[in-house]
Design a protein around this motif. Structure first.
Motif, short mmCIF file in Angstrom:
data_model
loop_
_atom_site.label_atom_id
_atom_site.label_comp_id
_atom_site.label_asym_id
_atom_site.label_seq_id
_atom_site.Cartn_x
_atom_site.Cartn_y
_atom_site.Cartn_z
N VAL A 215 0.84 -1.20 0.00
CA VAL A 215 0.00 0.00 0.00
C VAL A 215 0.87 1.25 0.00
N SER A 216 1.93 1.23 0.81
CA SER A 216 2.86 2.37 0.85
C SER A 216 3.63 2.50 -0.46
N ILE A 217 4.06 1.37 -1.01
CA ILE A 217 4.80 1.39 -2.28
C ILE A 217 3.95 2.00 -3.38
N ALA A 218 2.68 1.56 -3.47
CA ALA A 218 1.78 2.10 -4.49
C ALA A 218 1.54 3.59 -4.28
N LYS A 219 1.37 3.99 -3.03
CA LYS A 219 1.09 5.40 -2.74
C LYS A 219 2.24 6.29 -3.17
N ASP A 224 -3.52 5.07 -4.92
CA ASP A 224 -4.14 4.77 -3.63
C ASP A 224 -4.91 3.46 -3.76
N LEU A 225 -4.32 2.38 -3.26
CA LEU A 225 -4.97 1.08 -3.38
C LEU A 225 -6.23 0.99 -2.52
N LEU A 226 -6.23 1.72 -1.42
CA LEU A 226 -7.41 1.70 -0.53
C LEU A 226 -8.25 2.96 -0.76
#
Length: 261
Positions: A215-219, A224-226
């Motif tokens: 989630v942090s990597i994507a952000k 924003d995965l969530l």
């Protein structure tokens, strides 16, 4: 990976599952001496404090300073931040010296390590011939067919951002190199499989998802995965009540061994 776990340390502490006490009892029964244990990649320290019930002293290390700051205090556990810049000789000295450690544990972390370097270090610090190393992990939690279907979609969306080493988790450590002699708890290519259950509310489950490094990597890459839509889907599949407690299930896997003499 340290920076991502620094960012998510508090959420990690509050949501990750604890491990059954009989895991630690079984491992302790395999080591005649119970003077010193080392929990590598300790994270929030949940494995370290379980080990501490059976050993006089536990050295718990992590490359993430944030995780160490949020780790669970225990009188027999010494938490130490070990940046990647530390040499093997420095680590050997810090942990206790050559042949000083009765048990090495790694809970849901070994797949991130530089395995040749780590295993070299383990072979130096383990007491011979009776010292033991045990590594374990677990897969993503499941709840019921409705929720699991939405989770599957979330994981598929996240997949481009996963570190390649996640393959070791996905195959239950079957392809994880583990150059140690079996002690009856799994072996290289054949981990022992356990069921691991936990009672969670939706809010707690969501906090766990937010603590995932992916989630942090994507952000950091602007994704924003969530996002609001997927959170609504997950909540609806859970039952629309944030405080509704459900049993979540995980498949856990463990391999233990001793140095090959």
């Amino acid at each position: 990976m340290a920076v991502y776990y620094d960012q998510q340390a508090e959420a990690y502490l509050n949501t990750r599952p604890t491990y059954p006490s009989d895991w630690y009892s079984k491992l302790a029964s395999l080591t005649p001496n119970r003077t010193l244990a080392w929990d590598a990649g300790t994270g929030n320290g949940q494995a370290a404090i379980g080990v501490a019930e059976h050993y006089e002293k536990v050295i718990a290390t992590d490359v993430s300073e944030g995780q160490i700051k949020h780790a669970i205090p225990h009188p027999k556990v010494r938490y130490v931040h070990t940046p990647l810049s530390m040499s093997e000789d420095e680590l050997v000295s810090l942990i206790g010296g050559e042949g000083s450690v009765d048990l090495v544990t790694v809970a849901v972390a070994v797949h991130w390590f530089d395995l040749p370097s780590f295993y070299s270090l383990v072979n130096r610090v383990l007491r011979k011939p009776e010292g033991i190393i045990a590594v374990w992990g677990y897969k993503n939690f499941t709840v019921d067919p409705v929720f699991d279907s939405v989770m599957k979609h979330f994981i598929e969306t996240a997949s481009p951002f996963y570190n390649p080493n996640i393959r070791y988790i996905n195959d239950s450590y079957r392809t994880l190199p583990f150059p140690f002699e079996s002690v009856g708890i799994g072996s290289e290519g054949n981990a022992l499989i356990f069921d691991l259950t936990q009672e969670l509310s939706f809010d707690e489950a969501l906090k766990e998802l937010s603590s995932w490094s992916v989630v942090s990597i994507a952000k950091e890459q602007g994704v924003d995965l969530l996002f609001e839509g997927i959170v609504k889907e997950l909540k609806s599949a859970w039952g629309d009540q944030s405080n509704l407690i459900k049993t979540v299930n995980r498949k856990a896997f463990m391999i233990a061994g001793k140095p090959r003499i």
